[in-house]
Design a protein around this motif. Sequence first.
Motif, PDB file in Angstrom:
ATOM      1  N   GLN A 183     -57.049   7.520 -22.629  1.00  0.00           N
ATOM      2  CA  GLN A 183     -58.668   7.892 -22.516  1.00  0.00           C
ATOM      3  C   GLN A 183     -59.305   6.108 -21.314  1.00  0.00           C
ATOM      4  OE1 GLN A 183     -61.747   8.424 -25.065  1.00  0.00           O
ATOM      5  NE2 GLN A 183     -61.053  10.731 -25.534  1.00  0.00           N
ATOM      6  N   PRO A 194     -55.148   6.863 -18.525  1.00  0.00           N
ATOM      7  CA  PRO A 194     -54.608   8.286 -18.166  1.00  0.00           C
ATOM      8  C   PRO A 194     -53.145   8.299 -17.920  1.00  0.00           C
ATOM      9  CG  PRO A 194     -56.955   8.159 -17.094  1.00  0.00           C
ATOM     10  CD  PRO A 194     -56.416   7.133 -17.853  1.00  0.00           C
ATOM     11  N   SER A 208     -54.309   8.542 -27.536  1.00  0.00           N
ATOM     12  CA  SER A 208     -55.256  10.098 -27.568  1.00  0.00           C
ATOM     13  C   SER A 208     -56.160   8.831 -27.471  1.00  0.00           C
ATOM     14  CB  SER A 208     -56.082  10.838 -28.346  1.00  0.00           C
ATOM     15  OG  SER A 208     -54.881  11.157 -28.470  1.00  0.00           O
ATOM     16  N   HIS A 209     -56.821   7.512 -28.092  1.00  0.00           N
ATOM     17  CA  HIS A 209     -57.896   6.615 -26.966  1.00  0.00           C
ATOM     18  C   HIS A 209     -57.185   6.139 -26.334  1.00  0.00           C
ATOM     19  CE1 HIS A 209     -61.026   7.698 -30.234  1.00  0.00           C
ATOM     20  NE2 HIS A 209     -60.278   6.931 -31.346  1.00  0.00           N
TER      21      HIS A 209
END
Length: 594
Positions: free
Chosen positions: A441, A444, A437-438
């Motif tokens: 970010q 994307p 998920s990091h």
Amino acid sequence: MAGYDRNRQVVWRNSVLSGTVKFKQVRQYVAVGLVALGVAGCASLPNRAGETPASSPQPLARMTVATPDLDHDLLAQLMAGELALSSADLKAASQAYGKAMRISNDPEVAGKATALAIAIHDPNAANQAIGRWQALGASPAQLAQARAELAVEQGQTEEAKRQLSLLLASGDKDAWRMFGRVLIGSRDAALASSLLQSLATPDRLPPDPKAWLAMSELGEQLGRHAYAQQLADGAMKRFGTAETYAWAAQLKLNNGDRTGGLNLLKQAQVKDPTNIGLRLTYASVLGQSGDYAQAAKMLEKGPQNAQTYAMRAALAASAKDNKSLEQVYKQLSQAPDNVRTASAYLLGQLAEVLGRKEEALKWYDQVPDDDDHAFDADLRTAILLQDLGRSAEAHQQLAEMQTDYLDQPAQLRRAYEVDADLYLREKRYTEATDAFSHALQVVPDDPDLLYGRGLAYAEIGKIDQAVADFRRLLQIKPDDIDASNALGFTLADAGRDLPEAEKLIAAARAAKPDDPSIADSWGWLQYRLGHLDQAAQVLRGAWQNGKDADVGVHLGEVLWKQGHHEQAQQVFDEVRRMDPHNSTLQQTLKRLEP
């Protein structure tokens, strides 16, 4: 030919075509400012001691210091020109230097104004600048070069030929380099090549092999291959140097004559056996032909540097020759300090290949911070730390990298991705989803990151999130076979949307009919659909082809459901021997044997 290109002398920046950069920065033009400051200082001299100031104003007090307007301020125009150049605004730079040359007696300023006017295709400004440059003392060669450039720019063939002839007849030691710069900078390749062939003939070229090779190289760049080969052969015959043989060899290789090229390279290497560039080129061509042993044998002899060791390692790896890799590693680890430092990353790679993980860590730690492989060395360090059972240190290493590369998205993304991959290997799926998920970010909708996070979500039972990631990935890459298979299997395993799962896995199976993981998905789907015989047949084939633990668990469950408990137990036992802590096996056994 990359090895020789980096080292040989016949390259543009060192050949007769190179020279000083046209737009050399003019750092200080402060004469006007200094004069103004001197006069101003005189206006404020103190009175002699004891004298009373007169009531009438002194002459200096009434004196007005003239301040030039902007168009006549040399320093201002030079600064304006340099600022425009720094912004790549050639038109503004030309205008500023055009004004500067009119109020400056420096021929360099006029020369720069000339170059800029030609660069922006302004013949009027160029002619004015050339005239000013001539008045300030430009050499005949400089003037002929500028006029030739202008003529070539305007397509004036005869005038260009006349000026280039004057340039070559000027006696300037750099005449041939200047000649080449005129032609290489031309927008009209046909005109440039015509001028080259008519003027740079064997009877006019100087007795300097560099000039012959540079003109040959220019001809090759302009598409005049026969002319280039003529000069190369002539230079080889006339001068007979290793360099001339090497260039003739390169032309033959460019034209597909590998045998002829290799023969000339061999002769070049014999003429100069200590030339590392030639040895690297010869070895590279031999390696491309698959003759790894001969290439390695040739490179073993003579002086060694970081490049020769790197190519020897590459040749040994291509030949899968661990004995040679061991030899290169031993020699390189004992090389001089500067060679070892430059090769620290290679030493780490060799140590890894040879199974010496602790040694690899030490070498990676010695890779300088400014080395091109510094980031990769840090990544390999983290991976090795986990391999050595030092997972906490591995993740700490990656956490530090995530801070160090915070302003470099590509490296930051990779650091998070490796962190996530290590968590996956440790079956710490929640931490893996966080790391993915990091990374998402930072980048994307990155397909690889979505795929990895989807797998991690599926492992911890977050099926909706997994499905969402796989669906998003297929929106971005509709033909991604692995994503189709992953989404199909996730849906089948969850017992939902089975028609969609069947469509997805069937498409993946058609694209990769021999892929065991896709066969596993198809067999598991058949099991969910209640087709036990078909499921057993497909899964047994996948198990025999790959011996993957998860495939074995699926096959065992199907066999169990068919009532073949003994066969199922045999498969489960084999899976246990392969992977004693397999979580899928443990969950399946709990479900089948409550």
